[in-house]
Design a protein around this motif. Structure first.
Motif, short mmCIF file in Angstrom:
data_model
loop_
_atom_site.label_atom_id
_atom_site.label_comp_id
_atom_site.label_asym_id
_atom_site.label_seq_id
_atom_site.Cartn_x
_atom_site.Cartn_y
_atom_site.Cartn_z
N LYS A 45 0.83 -1.22 0.00
CA LYS A 45 0.00 0.00 0.00
C LYS A 45 0.86 1.26 0.00
O LYS A 45 0.49 2.27 -0.59
CB LYS A 45 -0.96 -0.01 1.20
CG LYS A 45 -2.08 -1.02 1.00
CD LYS A 45 -3.20 -0.89 1.99
CE LYS A 45 -4.35 -1.79 1.56
NZ LYS A 45 -5.45 -1.80 2.53
N VAL A 48 2.16 1.77 -3.66
CA VAL A 48 1.22 2.34 -4.64
C VAL A 48 0.65 3.68 -4.18
O VAL A 48 -0.13 4.30 -4.89
CB VAL A 48 0.07 1.36 -4.96
CG1 VAL A 48 0.58 0.12 -5.64
CG2 VAL A 48 -0.73 0.99 -3.72
N LEU A 50 -1.32 4.25 -1.51
CA LEU A 50 -2.60 4.24 -0.80
C LEU A 50 -2.40 4.57 0.68
O LEU A 50 -3.29 5.06 1.34
CB LEU A 50 -3.29 2.87 -0.94
CG LEU A 50 -3.94 2.57 -2.28
CD1 LEU A 50 -4.52 1.15 -2.30
CD2 LEU A 50 -5.05 3.56 -2.62
N ARG A 77 -0.27 6.84 -11.60
CA ARG A 77 -1.12 5.67 -11.38
C ARG A 77 -1.74 5.15 -12.67
O ARG A 77 -2.20 4.02 -12.71
CB ARG A 77 -2.21 6.01 -10.37
CG ARG A 77 -1.67 5.97 -8.95
CD ARG A 77 -2.72 6.31 -7.97
NE ARG A 77 -2.24 6.13 -6.61
CZ ARG A 77 -2.85 6.64 -5.54
NH1 ARG A 77 -3.95 7.34 -5.69
NH2 ARG A 77 -2.37 6.42 -4.34
N MET A 82 -3.27 -2.97 -10.83
CA MET A 82 -3.22 -3.66 -9.54
C MET A 82 -4.29 -4.74 -9.45
O MET A 82 -5.44 -4.54 -9.83
CB MET A 82 -3.40 -2.67 -8.39
CG MET A 82 -3.27 -3.35 -7.05
SD MET A 82 -2.71 -2.23 -5.77
CE MET A 82 -2.81 -3.27 -4.34
N PHE A 84 -6.23 -6.78 -6.79
CA PHE A 84 -6.53 -6.78 -5.35
C PHE A 84 -6.85 -8.18 -4.86
O PHE A 84 -7.23 -9.05 -5.64
CB PHE A 84 -7.70 -5.84 -5.07
CG PHE A 84 -7.34 -4.39 -5.16
CD1 PHE A 84 -6.94 -3.69 -4.04
CD2 PHE A 84 -7.37 -3.73 -6.38
CE1 PHE A 84 -6.59 -2.35 -4.12
CE2 PHE A 84 -7.02 -2.40 -6.48
CZ PHE A 84 -6.62 -1.71 -5.35
N GLN A 85 -6.73 -8.33 -3.54
CA GLN A 85 -6.97 -9.64 -2.92
C GLN A 85 -8.36 -10.19 -3.28
O GLN A 85 -8.52 -11.35 -3.58
CB GLN A 85 -6.83 -9.50 -1.40
CG GLN A 85 -6.68 -10.82 -0.71
CD GLN A 85 -6.28 -10.65 0.75
OE1 GLN A 85 -5.92 -9.58 1.20
NE2 GLN A 85 -6.34 -11.72 1.49
N ASP A 162 -1.88 -8.22 -4.83
CA ASP A 162 -2.00 -8.45 -3.39
C ASP A 162 -2.64 -9.81 -3.15
O ASP A 162 -3.83 -9.98 -3.46
CB ASP A 162 -2.85 -7.32 -2.78
CG ASP A 162 -2.92 -7.42 -1.26
OD1 ASP A 162 -2.13 -8.17 -0.66
OD2 ASP A 162 -3.78 -6.73 -0.67
#
Lengths: 259, 249
Positions: A45, A48, A50, A77, A82, A84-85, A162
């Motif tokens: 995080k 990137v 966040l 960006r 990305m 994500f989980q 992630d």
């Protein structure tokens, strides 16, 4: 290439990332591994943007993310994809609309070209047949594949993943791993994967970083992971019964060869 | 401690509004979301506005007819008083209190769910101003549709009174209709519409704030939704007091 220098992150006085230095090369899969709570997701995080780091530098091909203005960060960006989980697909949009979304926001292509590009990416992840389905109508593995298609649709320079295999069966996990590896080499991008799945490390980990309690304990390649003499890394790697047995088998074979 | 956290929340709300009230990245995407918002927040609220306004209008007329029973007052006073109540307070303030439950919880739970499933983060990572993309179309849609809801509410409230007069006969329908036309001030309608648009902004932006700042899981989204309804109700009543004093005092 992404470089991290002296990265520190504290939450209410608790050190979560402690002076991390790392370099993530282009065209290879960089994997950050560690136990739950070791700081790997916080590190992702921070990378990137966040979560702002407490101190340190994050350099994207020489440009420091931590000193960029919000407009510059937003521009950067657009070069980032990305996964994500939980895939983070937009519930109200179909798979195709999800993949087309970044193009609709940032591309100058016309609608036909946007659709063509999105379909190409869906085909790349073998999901064209599910283009008109909603995220609620597809499986977890398909969601991850759709999210990869969305992540690569704008030809990113950097790809972050992630826990790409969380909640997936071993076979689907392997498919996702191979896809991440193929995308990295095909598009020559800097890929950073956060995972605690040792299978992923052995499958695709060109460069492996082991975090333990916010400290970078070890760095090496997937072939070195099994041979490393770092006690904490060994505790983590050989917590799995399968890897312990592989290690034992390797030692027996090696002794037999010597004998 | 709670004063500090309240002040922090006000600061966060102001910072969020700063991000929301900017030009959209893509106008056609904004229009798509705006039209979705008009349908989801406005058009879908018409039925509840119609039903509630009809019954409350009928009850207002009934109560006034029963309680203003003096030979000193002409019967058409029932129509005059009912009209002023419906136009000035019911169709704007009370209707917005009801809508804060329906629309406010809808906005807070939608954005809150997107937050906890990382969809908001996904927008940010793409380089999209997520606050502007998600919240501005909702605020614009709800504020723009508010006059329609208020006019529906006014009409249905007065119609509810008309029906009750027809059924009970006291006052007569003719007296009631005369009453609702007597001493009519047009500016009250505009005042009510303007006030409801202000309340619309409060409902949409405050609910979006609670959804956008939700953390955790489904339970926290539910809490954010409930909190947004409570805070909206307090803000609407407080703003009503101030606005009424400023505009009519």
């Amino acid at each position: 290439m992404i470089e991290v220098r002296n990265l520190v992150k504290e939450f209410d006085g608790t050190m979560v990332l402690n002076n991390i230095d790392a370099t993530f090369q282009k065209g290879v899969v960089n994997i950050i591994i560690g136990k739950s709570g070791s700081g790997k997701t916080v590190m992702l995080k921070c990378l990137v943007g966040l979560t702002p780091p407490t101190s340190g530098e994050i350099l994207y091909d020489g440009s420091n993310l931590t000193t960029m203005r919000s407009g510059e960060v937003r521009r950067l960006r657009r070069d980032i994809g990305m996964l994500f989980q939980g895939a983070a697909l937009f519930d109200s949009r179909t798979v195709l609309e999800n993949v087309m979304f970044p193009l609709e926001m940032f591309s100058r292509k016309n609608r036909r070209e946007r659709r063509k590009r999105a379909e190409f990416c869906l085909e790349r992840v073998d999901l064209l047949h599910a283009a008109n389905l909603l995220p609620s109508e597809i499986s977890g593995g398909m969601k991850k594949r759709a999210a990869i298609a969305r992540a690569i649709v704008l030809n990113p320079k950097y790809l972050f993943c992630d826990e790409p295999n969380s909640g997936l069966d071993p076979k689907t996990s392997q498919v996702i791993d191979e896809l991440i590896s193929d995308v990295t080499t095909d598009f020559n991008i800097t890929t950073i994967v956060v995972s605690h799945d040792m299978n992923s490390v052995i499958n695709i980990g060109d460069n492996v970083i082991f975090l333990n309690e916010g400290i970078k304990e070890w760095e090496g390649s997937k072939s070195q992971v099994m041979e490393a003499d770092n006690e904490k890394l060994n505790d983590f790697v050989f917590a799995s019964d399968l890897f312990r047995k592989i290690k034992e088998a390797e030692e027996i074979i090696s002794e037999e060869e010597k004998g | 401690m709670s004063i500090i956290s309240s002040l922090e929340s006000i600061g966060q709300y102001a910072l969020l509004l700063k991000r929301v009230l900017t030009l959209p990245d893509r106008f056609n995407q904004f229009m798509k979301e705006f039209l979705k918002g008009v349908y989801a927040l406005g058009v879908n609220s018409i039925w509840i506005v119609i039903i509630i306004s009809f019954f409350i209008g009928a009850v207002i007329v009934l109560q006034i007819a029963l309680n203003i029973d003096s030979p000193m007052l002409p019967r058409f006073t029932v129509g005059v008083v009912s009209r002023e109540i419906i136009l000035l307070e019911f169709s704007s303030t009370i209707m917005c209190l009801i809508l804060s439950g329906k629309v406010g919880s809808n906005i807070a739970s939608e954005i809150g769910s997107m937050r906890i499933t990382e969809q908001v983060d996904a927008l940010e990572i793409m380089g999209v101003n997520s606050a502007n993309f998600l919240i501005l179309p909702k605020i614009a849609a709800f504020v723009a549709f508010m006059p329609v809801l208020v006019i529906f509410s006014m009409f249905m409230g007065l119609f509810g009174g008309y029906i009750i007069c027809m059924v009970l006969g006291t006052p007569s329908v003719e007296t009631y209709v005369y009453g609702i036309q007597a001493f009519f001030t047009e500016s009250f309608v505009w005042y009510s519409i303007l006030k409801s648009m202000l309340f619309g902004f409060i409902i949409a932006s405050v609910s979006a704030f609670f959804g956008y700042t939700a953390r955790g899981g489904a339970l926290e989204v539910g809490e954010a939704s409930t909190r947004s309804v409570v805070i909206n109700s307090i803000l609407i009543l407080a703003t009503d007091l101030v606005f009424t004093q400023l505009a009519m005092g």
